[in-house]
Design an enzyme around this catalytic site. Sequence first.
Site, PDB file in Angstrom:
ATOM      1  N   ASP A 132     -21.652  80.978 -12.946  1.00 37.19           N
ATOM      2  CA  ASP A 132     -23.117  81.046 -12.840  1.00 37.19           C
ATOM      3  C   ASP A 132     -23.689  82.261 -12.107  1.00 37.19           C
ATOM      4  OD1 ASP A 132     -22.696  78.547 -13.972  1.00 37.19           O
ATOM      5  OD2 ASP A 132     -23.247  77.432 -12.182  1.00 37.19           O
ATOM      6  N   LYS A 159     -23.639  75.190 -19.417  1.00 40.82           N
ATOM      7  CA  LYS A 159     -23.460  73.869 -18.831  1.00 40.82           C
ATOM      8  C   LYS A 159     -24.761  73.387 -18.190  1.00 40.82           C
ATOM      9  CE  LYS A 159     -21.645  75.526 -14.388  1.00 40.82           C
ATOM     10  NZ  LYS A 159     -22.618  74.944 -13.483  1.00 40.82           N
ATOM     11  N   CYS A 164     -22.147  74.401  -7.194  1.00 43.18           N
ATOM     12  CA  CYS A 164     -21.336  74.534  -8.404  1.00 43.18           C
ATOM     13  C   CYS A 164     -19.908  74.983  -8.105  1.00 43.18           C
ATOM     14  CB  CYS A 164     -22.005  75.475  -9.399  1.00 43.18           C
ATOM     15  SG  CYS A 164     -23.579  74.826 -10.028  1.00 43.18           S
TER      16      CYS A 164
END
Length: 182
Positions: A17, A79, A111
């Site tokens: 991310d 996701k 995350c």
Amino acid sequence: MEKYILNREEVVLLIIDIQERLVSAMKYGKQVIEKTSMLLSAAEEMNIPILATEQYPKGLGKTVVELDGRLDKARIFEKNSFTAYTEEIKIALEETKRKKVIITGMETHVCVFQTVRDLLADGYQVFILNDGVCSRTKNNHLNGLSLMQSMGAVITNTESVLFDLLKISGTPEFKVLSKLIK
């Protein structure tokens, strides 16, 4: 000691991310991009598989341009879950037949933490770059690192990982990668 040794034929790089809107909220976002770029160069040079995730790209944007152009689009997984250890990533990791995962990304305490927890629970050895992950606050970053270390992840740094993967100087890879370390 095996837990602390990195060999290029045993590792996968997982980038979590590192996206446009997340980076702008991170004090150390540029550092994470820089360190991830170094690891990408090493992975490319040493034929190490690279996987990446994007958390809700419609809202948080795509992977930052500095990294996106270097990633295989088929290996970037969208996701909505906080963990990056989704079914798609699980399958992609199994296909590599490698059990050591080097992780960079955002955010350390959300995350990255949840991904590490899930990878460790599934029998992977995980290496976290303390200079290649970040959170919006220092306390959350440090707390995430502490939690992951107590679960069994190896907390390391970019240079240690690069030199461990290289093993010796004087190789073609060393000549290329040593230029990145200043």
